[in-house]
Design an enzyme around this catalytic site. Structure first.
Site, mmCIF file in Angstrom:
data_model
loop_
_atom_site.group_PDB
_atom_site.id
_atom_site.type_symbol
_atom_site.label_atom_id
_atom_site.label_comp_id
_atom_site.label_asym_id
_atom_site.label_seq_id
_atom_site.Cartn_x
_atom_site.Cartn_y
_atom_site.Cartn_z
ATOM 1 C CD1 TRP A 105 56.598 110.460 31.672
ATOM 2 C CD2 TRP A 105 55.929 109.741 29.668
ATOM 3 N NE1 TRP A 105 57.270 109.291 31.402
ATOM 4 C CE2 TRP A 105 56.878 108.834 30.190
ATOM 5 C CE3 TRP A 105 55.378 109.501 28.409
ATOM 6 C CZ2 TRP A 105 57.278 107.689 29.489
ATOM 7 C CZ3 TRP A 105 55.781 108.354 27.704
ATOM 8 C CH2 TRP A 105 56.711 107.476 28.252
ATOM 9 C CG ASP A 175 50.403 110.985 33.471
ATOM 10 O OD1 ASP A 175 50.314 110.061 34.309
ATOM 11 O OD2 ASP A 175 51.177 110.948 32.488
ATOM 12 C CE LYS A 199 56.181 104.117 34.647
ATOM 13 N NZ LYS A 199 55.727 105.330 34.007
HETATM 14 C C1 LIG Z 1 55.469 105.729 32.494
HETATM 15 C C2 LIG Z 1 54.659 106.945 32.281
HETATM 16 C C3 LIG Z 1 53.819 107.116 31.158
HETATM 17 C C4 LIG Z 1 53.782 106.116 30.026
HETATM 18 O O1 LIG Z 1 53.171 104.958 30.355
HETATM 19 P P1 LIG Z 1 53.081 103.724 29.339
HETATM 20 O O2 LIG Z 1 52.280 102.758 30.123
HETATM 21 O O3 LIG Z 1 54.460 103.279 29.020
HETATM 22 O O4 LIG Z 1 52.348 104.201 28.119
HETATM 23 C C5 LIG Z 1 53.046 108.245 31.097
HETATM 24 N N1 LIG Z 1 53.085 109.195 32.050
HETATM 25 C C6 LIG Z 1 53.903 109.082 33.120
HETATM 26 C C7 LIG Z 1 53.918 110.156 34.144
HETATM 27 C C8 LIG Z 1 54.701 107.951 33.266
HETATM 28 O O5 LIG Z 1 55.499 107.843 34.338
#
Ligand SMILES: *Cc1c(COP(=O)(O)O)cnc(C)c1O
Length: 369
Positions: A105, A175, A199
């Site tokens: 990511w 993030d 999540k």
């Molecule tokens: C799931 C995830 C993403 C991507 O998210 P989307 O909503 O599918 O674009 C980005 N960063 C992390 C750490 C993630 O777990």
């Protein structure tokens, strides 16, 4: 998948939601608080949604002890939308940004940001995934608009257990899609924290952004209005129609977290759950292995291989089949990594993890010959 309502969901995202929350949503689905209609059918500018929007912001502030000089925003576009929004809102200050790429990511975020400015990778891409180079070896640009990292790499299973140091003039951007509300965080160390809700804190469709006020007001000219943090802030996150239903469910999940002991409660539970699973891996004489350096193993997303020396696809497939027979789902590793991955988000209980560990012990007994 089976129709059993007692499925154990170890999915990486969208992920398990607390059953209590889903039941409450179900009970309000046709008639929200005597309104005679669903919240989905109501204006995002009405008083009902206004309260949900404000309550969700307030609860995030409470749970994470967000200081007064930070704003909490909601937008759409998922985590990936966030990658672009971060760059378009923040890279303008100096035109460049530092990125720590520790997995899938953060690599995607750096790639996205490079469309909008100069991206400096603070260390070369690791040839061996599953490690984070020591901070003392990072090459940072003192003129960076920000230093970016992914707190927990959901696909790879790599987590920062401490917050990276940064130059006082270089705001830290994180993030936290897969780690938000799973551990205490000192928000004052950050310029911006963002992530998708799907999540740990809600369903797909909403991105949370926690941003220090002084970083607002400097978007790139090309930044779309719906991704412009300054705009979203001015409009209290109803600049245009938000994903109202997603925000509504998220608000309920946040209340649930509060009831379960807040972030402290989630953190304690997360430590217990991950310890249980890592113990099962570590005490298996190499039948189960973690490909991740011990110091950076994630508490949340735990990839592992089955079979000596480094995983045996046949055994792994057999394990997944047995797991499904026990109503344990979404344990297959990410397509780029293989093996098994168990995601232990907030709604996954200690009892769920105990069941998984029991299966692992039994499976080892039957298959480790
Ligand atoms: C799931 C995830 C993403 C991507 O998210 P989307 O909503 O599918 O674009 C980005 N960063 C992390 C750490 C993630 O777990």
């Amino acid at each position: 998948m089976g129709s059993s309502s007692s499925a154990l969901n170890f999915g990486a995202g969208p992920a398990k939601l607390p059953k209590e929350v889903l039941s409450e949503v179900q009970s309000e689905l046709l008639c929200y608080q005597n309104c005679g209609m669903s919240i989905m059918e109501m204006s995002h500018r009405g008083k009902e949604y206004d309260k949900i929007n404000n309550d969700a912001q307030k609860t995030i502030r409470e749970l994470l002890k967000v200081p007064d000089n930070y704003r909490v925003l909601f937008m759409q576009g998922g985590g990936l939308g966030g990658f672009a929004a971060i760059a378009m809102n923040l890279i303008n200050r100096t035109g460049s940004a530092d990125y720590a790429v520790t997995g899938t990511w953060s690599a995607a975020a750096a790639k996205e940001a490079a469309k909008y400015g100069t991206v400096n990778l603070v260390f070369p891409k690791a040839d061996k995934p599953g490690a984070i180079p020591n901070e003392s070896a990072w090459t940072r640009n003192p003129d960076a608009s920000y230093l970016y990292y992914c707190d927990n790499e959901t696909v790879d299973g790599v987590e920062f257990h401490t917050v990276p140091q940064t130059h006082p003039d270089v705001p830290l951007v994180a993030d936290m899609s897969s780690s938000i509300m799973t551990k205490k965080v000192d928000v004052s160390k950050f310029g911006c924290i963002f992530g998708g809700a799907q999540k740990n804190i809600g369903p797909a469709g909403v991105v949370f952004v926690i941003i220090r006020e002084d970083l607002l007001g400097k978007p790139m000219k090309i930044c779309p209005a719906i991704m412009d943090f300054t705009n979203i802030n001015k409009a209290n996150s109803v600049h245009n129609t938000p994903a109202t239903f997603s925000v509504y469910v998220m608000e309920k999940v946040l209340q649930w977290i509060k009831k379960m002991g807040g972030v402290e409660g989630m953190e304690k539970q997360s430590e217990e759950k991950s310890k249980l699973l890592y113990d099962a891996i570590n005490n298996s004489d190499g039948f189960y292995t973690s490909p991740i350096d011990k110091e950076v193993q994630s508490r949340i997303n735990i990839p592992f291989r089955i079979g000596r020396p480094n995983g045996n696809e046949e055994l792994e497939k057999k394990f997944l089949d047995e797991a499904e027979k026990q109503y344990m789902y979404q344990l297959k590793g990410h397509r780029s990594v293989g093996g098994i991955r168990a995601s232990l988000y907030n709604a996954v209980s200690l009892a769920d993890v105990k069941s998984l560990v029991e299966l692992m012990q039994r499976f080892k007994k039957e298959n480790d010959k």
